[in-house]
Structures are given as C-alpha cells and as structure tokens.
Design an enzyme around this catalytic site. Structure first.
Site, PDB file in Angstrom:
ATOM      1  N   LEU A  44       3.686   5.880  -5.953  1.00  0.00           N
ATOM      2  CA  LEU A  44       3.490   7.358  -6.135  1.00  0.00           C
ATOM      3  C   LEU A  44       4.333   7.772  -7.237  1.00  0.00           C
ATOM      4  O   LEU A  44       5.276   7.549  -7.304  1.00  0.00           O
ATOM      5  CB  LEU A  44       3.581   7.944  -4.777  1.00  0.00           C
ATOM      6  CG  LEU A  44       2.727   8.040  -3.622  1.00  0.00           C
ATOM      7  CD1 LEU A  44       3.328   8.596  -2.451  1.00  0.00           C
ATOM      8  CD2 LEU A  44       1.269   8.476  -3.950  1.00  0.00           C
ATOM      9  N   ASP A  45       3.825   8.700  -7.899  1.00  0.00           N
ATOM     10  CA  ASP A  45       4.562   9.706  -9.084  1.00  0.00           C
ATOM     11  C   ASP A  45       5.569  10.306  -8.463  1.00  0.00           C
ATOM     12  O   ASP A  45       5.613  10.736  -7.287  1.00  0.00           O
ATOM     13  CB  ASP A  45       3.900  10.480  -9.906  1.00  0.00           C
ATOM     14  CG  ASP A  45       2.763   9.832 -10.651  1.00  0.00           C
ATOM     15  OD1 ASP A  45       3.094   8.539 -11.340  1.00  0.00           O
ATOM     16  OD2 ASP A  45       1.623  10.360 -11.004  1.00  0.00           O
TER      17      ASP A  45
END
Length: 241
Positions: A44-45
C-alpha cells in the site's frame, strides 16, 4: 509461552497506519519476531491504510504469487477540481478547475467503472517498462508510452459532496485506484486526484480481522495468537478466560 523463532509462521493480517510504508511494517515485524523470511500479498502507498497480508515463514511466503492475484476491495475518496502528477495526494499540483460537476454527471461517469475496463498504469508506479520502473522515468521528467491493461472493477458511489467523491471499488489484480480517480476527473472535465485510500479486503481477508500495525513497534508484542493459515483460520486460538 514464548515461541521459538523458527516455529513462528503463518499469515498475519495488519491494518497499515497512514504515513507508514509497507516495507517499514515488514522491517518492524522482522525486528519483533526475528524471522527474516517475510513476504506480503500486496503493498500500500504511504498515505493509504488498511489490510496488509503479511506472510511469515517459507511455507507461507511461497503463497505470495497466488495471493497477489486475488481480488481486493477499497474505500476511496477522490478530490475533484485539482490534478496532481502522481494522481494522488502526495504529488505535485499540475492543474486546477472551477467546474463543479452535477450529481447526474457523477452518476453517469461512475457507472462506467463496471466490469472489464482498459486502464493505463500511471507514470508514478512500479510497473516496469524496458526493465525500468515507470517512476524512475517520471522522476527524470520523462513520459513513456504505456500499454493498456484489462482489469475488472465494480465501483459503487457512496457519497458526493463537492469537492469530495466517496466510493467503494472491488477490483482485480493490477488495478490502480489512483488511475480511477484521475480518469473520473477527466471524464467529469474538472480533474481529480486520490485523496484517501483504505483497503477493506484482500482476497478472503477483511479489515475486521486485522491488528493495528502500530503494535508491531511494541517490544515484546506476541503475534502468535493472531497468526492464521492460508484459509484465514487462527493457528493458535487464544485461551478462553
């Protein structure tokens, strides 16, 4: 009872906190349990939160490629009227618009994101072209021709209060939610970027099964009661008090 390091294996479901990188959580877990063989089923960013499937031990890291192909579900917020170079809130603003789309326009555009669609990966992504990650080209100010990819999505509009458009999307592997926000902005004629992103589900694993990712930074935290098998079953149920 303390588990021997080599006996710690399984699936650990973690709710990634905002601002943390996926790999910083893996490093925290390595320090906590002393097992170096740790993988994941999708990063995930940093600005995103939600389900991170962490795979501990050789038996489970081998499942990474299989789990990466599983569908995922996200809750997202697109910010209309502003465009960024990365298509998300971490990017540089490259455009603004005063247009305020109507609800009818929003309903029409969001209805496009049903079933199979063609999507171009963003330049600021880890997708490789000619052996080099796209974000490496982007940081050099280069824009590389990218191929369309076919992905499957099911988008549901949750709420629209300009400038924020809230939606939930179920999607196949390789779908960029940032690109969906960007494409929505283009279709609405006002531009948009992805302001918030929360992964609600990865395969059969859901957010309500996760532990707080900040717990991995607590010395002595015992992960063993939270380890699951590949089907999501707890390997070592907590004792009934």
């Amino acid at each position: 009872m303390e588990l021997a390091t080599e006996s710690i294996e399984g699936v650990l479901l973690v709710d990634k906190p905002q601002g943390r990188t996926s790999f910083s959580l893996i490093r925290s877990l390595v320090r906590l349990i002393g097992v170096k063989k740790i993988g994941h089923a999708g990063t995930l960013d940093p600005f995103a939160t939600g389900v991170m499937v962490m795979l501990i031990g050789r038996k489970f890291t081998r499942l990474s490629d299989i789990m990466l192909f599983e569908d995922k579900e996200y809750a997202a917020v697109a910010h209309l009227g502003t465009t960024t170079d990365t298509y998300d809130c971490d990017g540089k603003i490259v455009g603004r618009s005063k247009k305020v789309p109507t609800m009818d326009e929003v309903l029409t555009c969001t209805s496009y994101f049903q079933g199979e669609i063609q999507q171009v990966p963003p330049m600021f992504s880890a997708k490789k072209v000619q052996g080099k990650k796209l974000y490496e080209y982007a940081r050099q100010g280069l824009s590389i021709e990218r191929r369309f990819a076919t992905v499957t999505v099911n988008l549901r509009l949750v709420k629209y209060e300009y400038p924020r458009l809230h939606f939930v999307v179920q999607c196949s592997k390789g779908t960029y939610i940032r690109s969906i926000a960007h494409e929505l902005g283009n279709m609405l004629g006002c531009g948009a970027y992805l302001e918030e992103l929360r992964r609600l589900r990865s395969g059969s694993f859901s957010i309500d099964q996760c532990i707080d990712g900040n717990l991995l930074d607590e010395p002595g935290f015992d992960v063993s009661p939270y380890l699951r098998d590949a089907n999501g079953l707890i390997l070592q149920p907590a004792p009934v008090l």
